[in-house]
Design a protein around this motif. Sequence first.
Motif, PDB file in Angstrom:
ATOM      1  N   VAL A 131      56.134  15.778 -64.820  1.00  0.00           N
ATOM      2  CA  VAL A 131      56.785  14.761 -65.650  1.00  0.00           C
ATOM      3  C   VAL A 131      55.780  13.652 -65.906  1.00  0.00           C
ATOM      4  N   ARG A 132      55.692  13.209 -67.152  1.00  0.00           N
ATOM      5  CA  ARG A 132      54.695  12.205 -67.513  1.00  0.00           C
ATOM      6  C   ARG A 132      55.276  11.259 -68.568  1.00  0.00           C
ATOM      7  N   PRO A 133      54.633  10.104 -68.776  1.00  0.00           N
ATOM      8  CA  PRO A 133      55.111   9.174 -69.810  1.00  0.00           C
ATOM      9  C   PRO A 133      54.929   9.770 -71.204  1.00  0.00           C
ATOM     10  N   PRO A 134      55.670   9.278 -72.182  1.00  0.00           N
ATOM     11  CA  PRO A 134      55.524   9.787 -73.553  1.00  0.00           C
ATOM     12  C   PRO A 134      54.113   9.598 -74.085  1.00  0.00           C
ATOM     13  N   GLY A 135      53.603  10.659 -74.707  1.00  0.00           N
ATOM     14  CA  GLY A 135      52.306  10.589 -75.367  1.00  0.00           C
ATOM     15  C   GLY A 135      52.489  10.444 -76.871  1.00  0.00           C
ATOM     16  N   ARG A 136      51.432  10.718 -77.590  1.00  0.00           N
ATOM     17  CA  ARG A 136      51.491  10.551 -79.043  1.00  0.00           C
ATOM     18  C   ARG A 136      52.354  11.615 -79.698  1.00  0.00           C
ATOM     19  N   TYR A 137      52.468  12.776 -79.054  1.00  0.00           N
ATOM     20  CA  TYR A 137      53.188  13.892 -79.679  1.00  0.00           C
ATOM     21  C   TYR A 137      54.334  14.367 -78.791  1.00  0.00           C
ATOM     22  N   LEU A 138      55.390  14.811 -79.439  1.00  0.00           N
ATOM     23  CA  LEU A 138      56.511  15.448 -78.763  1.00  0.00           C
ATOM     24  C   LEU A 138      56.634  16.866 -79.307  1.00  0.00           C
ATOM     25  N   TYR A 139      56.830  17.816 -78.407  1.00  0.00           N
ATOM     26  CA  TYR A 139      56.990  19.216 -78.785  1.00  0.00           C
ATOM     27  C   TYR A 139      58.404  19.668 -78.420  1.00  0.00           C
ATOM     28  N   GLU A 140      59.094  20.206 -79.416  1.00  0.00           N
ATOM     29  CA  GLU A 140      60.447  20.721 -79.216  1.00  0.00           C
ATOM     30  C   GLU A 140      60.379  22.248 -79.171  1.00  0.00           C
ATOM     31  N   PRO A 141      60.506  22.856 -77.988  1.00  0.00           N
ATOM     32  CA  PRO A 141      60.379  24.313 -77.894  1.00  0.00           C
ATOM     33  C   PRO A 141      61.485  25.036 -78.660  1.00  0.00           C
ATOM     34  N   ASP A 142      61.146  26.209 -79.166  1.00  0.00           N
ATOM     35  CA  ASP A 142      62.126  27.060 -79.819  1.00  0.00           C
ATOM     36  C   ASP A 142      63.237  27.417 -78.828  1.00  0.00           C
ATOM     37  N   GLY A 143      64.455  27.625 -79.353  1.00  0.00           N
ATOM     38  CA  GLY A 143      65.580  27.933 -78.481  1.00  0.00           C
ATOM     39  C   GLY A 143      65.379  29.182 -77.646  1.00  0.00           C
ATOM     40  N   ALA A 144      64.698  30.198 -78.185  1.00  0.00           N
ATOM     41  CA  ALA A 144      64.454  31.416 -77.408  1.00  0.00           C
ATOM     42  C   ALA A 144      63.536  31.128 -76.224  1.00  0.00           C
ATOM     43  N   VAL A 145      62.584  30.239 -76.423  1.00  0.00           N
ATOM     44  CA  VAL A 145      61.692  29.834 -75.332  1.00  0.00           C
ATOM     45  C   VAL A 145      62.490  29.164 -74.219  1.00  0.00           C
ATOM     46  N   ILE A 146      63.418  28.288 -74.609  1.00  0.00           N
ATOM     47  CA  ILE A 146      64.229  27.580 -73.616  1.00  0.00           C
ATOM     48  C   ILE A 146      65.136  28.559 -72.888  1.00  0.00           C
ATOM     49  N   ARG A 147      65.801  29.447 -73.630  1.00  0.00           N
ATOM     50  CA  ARG A 147      66.696  30.421 -73.004  1.00  0.00           C
ATOM     51  C   ARG A 147      65.944  31.338 -72.036  1.00  0.00           C
ATOM     52  N   ALA A 148      64.707  31.662 -72.377  1.00  0.00           N
ATOM     53  CA  ALA A 148      63.906  32.548 -71.529  1.00  0.00           C
ATOM     54  C   ALA A 148      63.240  31.812 -70.369  1.00  0.00           C
ATOM     55  N   GLU A 177      64.519  39.963 -72.937  1.00  0.00           N
ATOM     56  CA  GLU A 177      63.881  39.384 -74.123  1.00  0.00           C
ATOM     57  C   GLU A 177      64.904  38.555 -74.886  1.00  0.00           C
ATOM     58  N   TRP A 178      64.521  37.323 -75.195  1.00  0.00           N
ATOM     59  CA  TRP A 178      65.351  36.462 -76.033  1.00  0.00           C
ATOM     60  C   TRP A 178      64.713  36.380 -77.413  1.00  0.00           C
ATOM     61  N   ILE A 179      65.517  36.523 -78.464  1.00  0.00           N
ATOM     62  CA  ILE A 179      65.010  36.616 -79.835  1.00  0.00           C
ATOM     63  C   ILE A 179      65.627  35.518 -80.689  1.00  0.00           C
ATOM     64  N   SER A 180      64.775  34.808 -81.416  1.00  0.00           N
ATOM     65  CA  SER A 180      65.258  33.844 -82.404  1.00  0.00           C
ATOM     66  C   SER A 180      64.715  34.230 -83.772  1.00  0.00           C
ATOM     67  N   ASP A 181      65.433  33.831 -84.793  1.00  0.00           N
ATOM     68  CA  ASP A 181      65.020  34.114 -86.167  1.00  0.00           C
ATOM     69  C   ASP A 181      65.150  32.832 -86.967  1.00  0.00           C
ATOM     70  N   GLY A 182      64.031  32.362 -87.497  1.00  0.00           N
ATOM     71  CA  GLY A 182      64.053  31.120 -88.246  1.00  0.00           C
ATOM     72  C   GLY A 182      64.469  29.926 -87.414  1.00  0.00           C
ATOM     73  N   GLY A 183      64.220  29.976 -86.109  1.00  0.00           N
ATOM     74  CA  GLY A 183      64.553  28.874 -85.216  1.00  0.00           C
ATOM     75  C   GLY A 183      65.929  28.965 -84.589  1.00  0.00           C
ATOM     76  N   LEU A 190      69.768  47.106 -74.436  1.00  0.00           N
ATOM     77  CA  LEU A 190      71.140  46.636 -74.394  1.00  0.00           C
ATOM     78  C   LEU A 190      71.189  45.260 -75.019  1.00  0.00           C
ATOM     79  N   LYS A 191      71.962  45.090 -76.069  1.00  0.00           N
ATOM     80  CA  LYS A 191      72.118  43.795 -76.721  1.00  0.00           C
ATOM     81  C   LYS A 191      73.169  42.989 -75.972  1.00  0.00           C
ATOM     82  N   ILE A 192      72.815  41.769 -75.587  1.00  0.00           N
ATOM     83  CA  ILE A 192      73.724  40.928 -74.815  1.00  0.00           C
ATOM     84  C   ILE A 192      73.719  39.510 -75.383  1.00  0.00           C
ATOM     85  N   ALA A 193      74.637  38.695 -74.925  1.00  0.00           N
ATOM     86  CA  ALA A 193      74.707  37.307 -75.377  1.00  0.00           C
ATOM     87  C   ALA A 193      73.511  36.528 -74.833  1.00  0.00           C
ATOM     88  N   PRO A 194      72.927  35.633 -75.630  1.00  0.00           N
ATOM     89  CA  PRO A 194      71.731  34.899 -75.167  1.00  0.00           C
ATOM     90  C   PRO A 194      71.998  33.953 -74.015  1.00  0.00           C
TER      91      PRO A 194
END
Length: 393
Positions: A264-281, A221-227, A203-207
């Motif tokens: 929760v931790r202080p900022p490190g050297r790297y920041l990771y921005e999760p894909d939108g499907a990861v966040i929605r899921a 299942e949440w699906i993203s294409d090209g981010g 069943l296809k539904i709104a994310p």
Amino acid sequence: MNDLDLLLTPEGRALLDEVRGTDPTRELAVATRLRREHPAEVVSAALGQARLRQRAAAKFGAADAERMFFTPNGVEQSTRASVAAYRARRMRDLGVASVADLCCGIGGDAIALARAGIRVLAVDRDPQTAAVACANADALDLAGLIEVREADVTQIDTAGYDAVFVDPARRGGRGRIFDPEAYSPPLSWAVEAARTARRAAALKIAPGIPHETVPADAEAEWISDGGDVKEAVLWFGTEPGAVRATLLPGPHTLLSRRLPDPRVRPPGRYLYEPDGAVIRAHLVAEVAEQVGGGLLDATIAYITGDALRPTPYATAYEITDHLPFNVKKLKALLREREVGTLTVKKRGSAVEPEELRRKVLPKPHGKPQGPHSATVFLTRVAGAPTMLIGHPV
């Protein structure tokens, strides 16, 4: 005759070939010339279809779009071909040989299913939409696998098919519909139809569907294409209660392991921005574990870590500066580093990116003043408004 009937005549097909790729700025001149030799209604239909085909190329690819037929709603609401192909492959891998495609629209999913070798009954209650779906099956030489039927999907007997696919209408006269029970047909009806399928159903539904409304016997299942997040799908006949994020191209699929919230931790050297499907899921914790990181703030889906650990599920940035939010300080820092191109990302901040960009990067004569680029994240760190400056790795 309606526009589709006109276009399916030999004259209409010839005109479609002639107006293919017409530059919008020359459309009036082309129309004037063609109307000297052809009926005005056929010329208008051909030019309108050419415009729709140009818009549809982003979803279907130019090669298919130039052969297919579209309606304005069909271009807007149809599934992107890459997403439909992924779902069709998954159906095939589940052993599905036949699918009842309910609310088929102009046939985008039916085409993908047929190309995966699956026999399809494609059903839509709108006569014009069903006619377009039929024309598309013919245009792509798939009529042998796709039967199109104009009917109310709630009256269709799906017992003779391995699987059911339902894509309810999620738009009304006032735009998008957010209540699943206001879909056409309602989600509750689609769920019951899915439960009767003998092998599988999707069943296809709104994310944006709330997780608590997902049936216990469904996989979500949440699906993203090209981010870009494209859709969510409820699967039946797979793994009840499973949650996954799938990223295309790839595909890359991340399954929930029911992990606790990251620390929760202080900022490190790297920041990771999760894909939108990861966040929605709700799978940020799974990504944080992969990269050995934690959250900048308990309520914001930015992950930080001290080591670079590439993952397909998040974009990594190297952070060079971490300072409290201050427009003047940001402007001075960017000027010092000769930054002329600035990407502004935000979560947990009320600042508008375009407004900030105008304030910190004045452009005399409309041109960037520095040769370098940077990314600034407007967010919160442990609740405090913060700017993190860096660049993609």
